[in-house]
Design a protein around this motif. Structure first.
Motif, PDB file in Angstrom:
ATOM      1  N   ARG A   7       0.818  -1.214   0.000  1.00 24.18           N
ATOM      2  CA  ARG A   7       0.000   0.000   0.000  1.00 24.18           C
ATOM      3  C   ARG A   7       0.847   1.258   0.000  1.00 24.18           C
ATOM      4  NH1 ARG A   7      -4.134  -1.543   4.735  1.00 24.18           N
ATOM      5  NH2 ARG A   7      -2.305  -1.166   5.982  1.00 24.18           N
ATOM      6  N   GLY A   8       2.014   1.165   0.516  1.00 24.79           N
ATOM      7  CA  GLY A   8       2.852   2.337   0.696  1.00 24.79           C
ATOM      8  C   GLY A   8       2.652   2.901   2.099  1.00 24.79           C
ATOM      9  N   PRO A   9       3.714   3.428   2.691  1.00 21.68           N
ATOM     10  CA  PRO A   9       3.617   3.895   4.074  1.00 21.68           C
ATOM     11  C   PRO A   9       2.703   5.108   4.241  1.00 21.68           C
ATOM     12  CG  PRO A   9       5.784   4.357   3.162  1.00 21.68           C
ATOM     13  CD  PRO A   9       5.062   3.518   2.166  1.00 21.68           C
ATOM     14  N   LEU A  10       2.628   5.982   3.243  1.00 19.35           N
ATOM     15  CA  LEU A  10       1.772   7.155   3.397  1.00 19.35           C
ATOM     16  C   LEU A  10       0.294   6.784   3.358  1.00 19.35           C
ATOM     17  CD1 LEU A  10       3.663   9.878   1.355  1.00 19.35           C
ATOM     18  CD2 LEU A  10       3.594   9.546   3.821  1.00 19.35           C
ATOM     19  N   THR A  11      -0.079   5.863   2.494  1.00 16.99           N
ATOM     20  CA  THR A  11      -1.470   5.408   2.448  1.00 16.99           C
ATOM     21  C   THR A  11      -1.830   4.716   3.752  1.00 16.99           C
ATOM     22  OG1 THR A  11      -1.359   5.141   0.060  1.00 16.99           O
ATOM     23  CG2 THR A  11      -3.118   3.958   1.209  1.00 16.99           C
ATOM     24  N   SER A  12      -0.935   3.900   4.240  1.00 13.64           N
ATOM     25  CA  SER A  12      -1.179   3.213   5.503  1.00 13.64           C
ATOM     26  C   SER A  12      -1.291   4.222   6.652  1.00 13.64           C
ATOM     27  CB  SER A  12      -0.066   2.216   5.774  1.00 13.64           C
ATOM     28  OG  SER A  12      -0.331   1.521   6.958  1.00 13.64           O
ATOM     29  N   ALA A  13      -0.445   5.251   6.617  1.00 10.98           N
ATOM     30  CA  ALA A  13      -0.500   6.281   7.659  1.00 10.98           C
ATOM     31  C   ALA A  13      -1.834   7.025   7.600  1.00 10.98           C
ATOM     32  CB  ALA A  13       0.663   7.249   7.508  1.00 10.98           C
ATOM     33  N   ARG A  14      -2.301   7.328   6.393  1.00 10.46           N
ATOM     34  CA  ARG A  14      -3.595   8.015   6.246  1.00 10.46           C
ATOM     35  C   ARG A  14      -4.728   7.152   6.759  1.00 10.46           C
ATOM     36  NH1 ARG A  14      -5.239  10.435   0.924  1.00 10.46           N
ATOM     37  NH2 ARG A  14      -6.710  11.431   2.317  1.00 10.46           N
ATOM     38  N   LEU A  15      -4.684   5.860   6.472  1.00  3.96           N
ATOM     39  CA  LEU A  15      -5.724   4.958   6.972  1.00  3.96           C
ATOM     40  C   LEU A  15      -5.708   4.886   8.494  1.00  3.96           C
ATOM     41  CD1 LEU A  15      -5.504   2.018   4.420  1.00  3.96           C
ATOM     42  CD2 LEU A  15      -7.404   3.610   4.721  1.00  3.96           C
ATOM     43  N   THR A  16      -4.521   4.769   9.049  1.00  2.00           N
ATOM     44  CA  THR A  16      -4.387   4.686  10.506  1.00  2.00           C
ATOM     45  C   THR A  16      -4.872   5.965  11.169  1.00  2.00           C
ATOM     46  OG1 THR A  16      -2.502   3.189  10.304  1.00  2.00           O
ATOM     47  CG2 THR A  16      -2.747   4.328  12.402  1.00  2.00           C
ATOM     48  N   PHE A  17      -4.334   7.094  10.724  1.00  2.00           N
ATOM     49  CA  PHE A  17      -4.680   8.370  11.345  1.00  2.00           C
ATOM     50  C   PHE A  17      -6.131   8.747  11.043  1.00  2.00           C
ATOM     51  CE2 PHE A  17      -4.179  13.086  11.838  1.00  2.00           C
ATOM     52  CZ  PHE A  17      -3.919  13.059  13.190  1.00  2.00           C
TER      53      PHE A  17
ATOM     54  N   TRP B 213      -8.564   7.244  13.473  1.00  2.00           N
ATOM     55  CA  TRP B 213      -8.566   7.929  14.763  1.00  2.00           C
ATOM     56  C   TRP B 213      -9.242   9.296  14.663  1.00  2.00           C
ATOM     57  CZ3 TRP B 213      -7.896   5.570  19.195  1.00  2.00           C
ATOM     58  CH2 TRP B 213      -7.203   4.362  19.208  1.00  2.00           C
ATOM     59  N   ILE B 214      -9.061   9.972  13.539  1.00  2.00           N
ATOM     60  CA  ILE B 214      -9.727  11.260  13.335  1.00  2.00           C
ATOM     61  C   ILE B 214     -11.248  11.057  13.271  1.00  2.00           C
ATOM     62  CG2 ILE B 214     -10.100  13.116  11.644  1.00  2.00           C
ATOM     63  CD1 ILE B 214      -7.596  13.545  13.200  1.00  2.00           C
ATOM     64  N   ALA B 215     -11.680  10.002  12.597  1.00  2.00           N
ATOM     65  CA  ALA B 215     -13.116   9.710  12.530  1.00  2.00           C
ATOM     66  C   ALA B 215     -13.685   9.482  13.932  1.00  2.00           C
ATOM     67  CB  ALA B 215     -13.364   8.492  11.644  1.00  2.00           C
ATOM     68  N   LEU B 216     -12.936   8.773  14.767  1.00  2.00           N
ATOM     69  CA  LEU B 216     -13.380   8.554  16.144  1.00  2.00           C
ATOM     70  C   LEU B 216     -13.442   9.880  16.900  1.00  2.00           C
ATOM     71  CD1 LEU B 216     -14.166   6.543  18.366  1.00  2.00           C
ATOM     72  CD2 LEU B 216     -11.724   6.352  18.916  1.00  2.00           C
ATOM     73  N   ALA B 217     -12.444  10.729  16.704  1.00  2.00           N
ATOM     74  CA  ALA B 217     -12.427  12.040  17.362  1.00  2.00           C
ATOM     75  C   ALA B 217     -13.635  12.878  16.928  1.00  2.00           C
ATOM     76  CB  ALA B 217     -11.129  12.778  17.050  1.00  2.00           C
ATOM     77  N   LEU B 218     -13.977  12.825  15.649  1.00  2.00           N
ATOM     78  CA  LEU B 218     -15.144  13.561  15.161  1.00  2.00           C
ATOM     79  C   LEU B 218     -16.434  13.030  15.790  1.00  2.00           C
ATOM     80  CD1 LEU B 218     -14.260  14.018  11.397  1.00  2.00           C
ATOM     81  CD2 LEU B 218     -14.659  15.840  13.060  1.00  2.00           C
TER      82      LEU B 218
ATOM     83  N   PHE C 298     -17.629  11.761   4.852  1.00  2.00           N
ATOM     84  CA  PHE C 298     -16.715  11.688   3.711  1.00  2.00           C
ATOM     85  C   PHE C 298     -15.369  11.064   4.084  1.00  2.00           C
ATOM     86  CE2 PHE C 298     -19.659  14.973   2.103  1.00  2.00           C
ATOM     87  CZ  PHE C 298     -20.069  14.296   0.966  1.00  2.00           C
ATOM     88  N   LEU C 299     -14.929  11.264   5.314  1.00  2.00           N
ATOM     89  CA  LEU C 299     -13.715  10.594   5.776  1.00  2.00           C
ATOM     90  C   LEU C 299     -13.931   9.092   5.824  1.00  2.00           C
ATOM     91  CD1 LEU C 299     -10.829  10.699   6.917  1.00  2.00           C
ATOM     92  CD2 LEU C 299     -11.827  11.089   9.167  1.00  2.00           C
ATOM     93  N   SER C 300     -15.089   8.669   6.306  1.00  2.00           N
ATOM     94  CA  SER C 300     -15.393   7.237   6.352  1.00  2.00           C
ATOM     95  C   SER C 300     -15.446   6.635   4.954  1.00  2.00           C
ATOM     96  CB  SER C 300     -16.728   6.999   7.059  1.00  2.00           C
ATOM     97  OG  SER C 300     -16.647   7.395   8.393  1.00  2.00           O
ATOM     98  N   LEU C 301     -16.049   7.359   4.003  1.00  2.00           N
ATOM     99  CA  LEU C 301     -16.070   6.881   2.625  1.00  2.00           C
ATOM    100  C   LEU C 301     -14.665   6.718   2.063  1.00  2.00           C
ATOM    101  CD1 LEU C 301     -18.973   8.849   0.887  1.00  2.00           C
ATOM    102  CD2 LEU C 301     -18.911   6.442   1.518  1.00  2.00           C
ATOM    103  N   GLU C 302     -13.817   7.714   2.315  1.00  2.00           N
ATOM    104  CA  GLU C 302     -12.446   7.647   1.816  1.00  2.00           C
ATOM    105  C   GLU C 302     -11.680   6.494   2.453  1.00  2.00           C
ATOM    106  OE1 GLU C 302      -8.413  10.369   1.419  1.00  2.00           O
ATOM    107  OE2 GLU C 302     -10.222  11.272   2.223  1.00  2.00           O
ATOM    108  N   LEU C 303     -11.872   6.285   3.747  1.00  2.00           N
ATOM    109  CA  LEU C 303     -11.183   5.186   4.425  1.00  2.00           C
ATOM    110  C   LEU C 303     -11.627   3.835   3.866  1.00  2.00           C
ATOM    111  CD1 LEU C 303     -11.218   6.396   8.132  1.00  2.00           C
ATOM    112  CD2 LEU C 303      -9.244   6.239   6.612  1.00  2.00           C
ATOM    113  N   LYS C 304     -12.923   3.670   3.621  1.00  2.00           N
ATOM    114  CA  LYS C 304     -13.418   2.419   3.047  1.00  2.00           C
ATOM    115  C   LYS C 304     -12.843   2.195   1.656  1.00  2.00           C
ATOM    116  CE  LYS C 304     -17.778   2.170   5.515  1.00  2.00           C
ATOM    117  NZ  LYS C 304     -19.231   2.304   5.425  1.00  2.00           N
ATOM    118  N   GLU C 305     -12.784   3.256   0.874  1.00  2.00           N
ATOM    119  CA  GLU C 305     -12.241   3.149  -0.492  1.00  2.00           C
ATOM    120  C   GLU C 305     -10.768   2.769  -0.451  1.00  2.00           C
ATOM    121  OE1 GLU C 305     -11.076   6.344  -3.835  1.00  2.00           O
ATOM    122  OE2 GLU C 305     -13.156   6.432  -3.181  1.00  2.00           O
ATOM    123  N   LYS C 306     -10.003   3.388   0.434  1.00  2.00           N
ATOM    124  CA  LYS C 306      -8.572   3.080   0.538  1.00  2.00           C
ATOM    125  C   LYS C 306      -8.351   1.646   1.002  1.00  2.00           C
ATOM    126  CE  LYS C 306      -6.603   7.115  -0.299  1.00  2.00           C
ATOM    127  NZ  LYS C 306      -5.766   7.358  -1.428  1.00  2.00           N
ATOM    128  N   GLU C 307      -9.166   1.198   1.954  1.00  2.00           N
ATOM    129  CA  GLU C 307      -9.016  -0.172   2.449  1.00  2.00           C
ATOM    130  C   GLU C 307      -9.355  -1.202   1.373  1.00  2.00           C
ATOM    131  OE1 GLU C 307     -11.449  -0.245   5.952  1.00  2.00           O
ATOM    132  OE2 GLU C 307      -9.766   0.250   7.252  1.00  2.00           O
TER     133      GLU C 307
END
Length: 119
Positions: free
Chosen positions: A53-63, A66-71, A107-116
């Motif tokens: 996936r690449g480390p940046l994509t993985s970092a975006r998924l991970t972070f 957590w951002i979705a939970l914070a929201l 929209f963050l949840s949609l993006e996370l699902k798409e990336k996964e």
């Protein structure tokens, strides 16, 4: 009856504060998770499972998770705040903020699902 309102107001304020603290902690945990020794942006070698996936994509998924939970915590704090707001302008402002947070989370949840799914 006045004491019930007083107890409700103080309980709601405490709950709102707790939810906001949990939101900040979620962002902090996400940041630690991304940069920890086992995280996707660690300074040492990248594990093979992340190379796909690449480390940046993985970092975006991970972070992003957590951002979705914070929201979600922030939205909960907004809902609690509306129970003790007295002024119409405060309710309108809280409603607008809650709406923006809901759209951000959606929209963050949609993006996370798409990336996964593409990983």
């Amino acid at each position: 009856m006045e004491w019930v309102e007083h107890v409700l107001t103080h309980t709601a304020e405490g709950l709102r504060l707790l939810l906001e603290i949990l939101s900040v902690l979620s962002v902090a945990v996400g940041l630690v998770a991304v940069f920890s020794p086992a995280g996707p942006l660690r300074l040492r070698a990248i594990p093979p499972r992340l190379l796909q996936r690449g480390p940046l994509t993985s970092a975006r998924l991970t972070f992003g998770g957590w951002i979705a939970l914070a929201l979600e915590f922030q939205l909960g704090a907004d809902v609690v705040q509306t129970t003790i707001s007295r002024e119409a302008s405060a309710l309108i402002q809280l409603g607008a903020v809650a709406l923006v947070r809901t759209f951000l989370n959606y929209f963050l949840s949609l993006e996370l699902k798409e990336k996964e799914q593409t990983s």
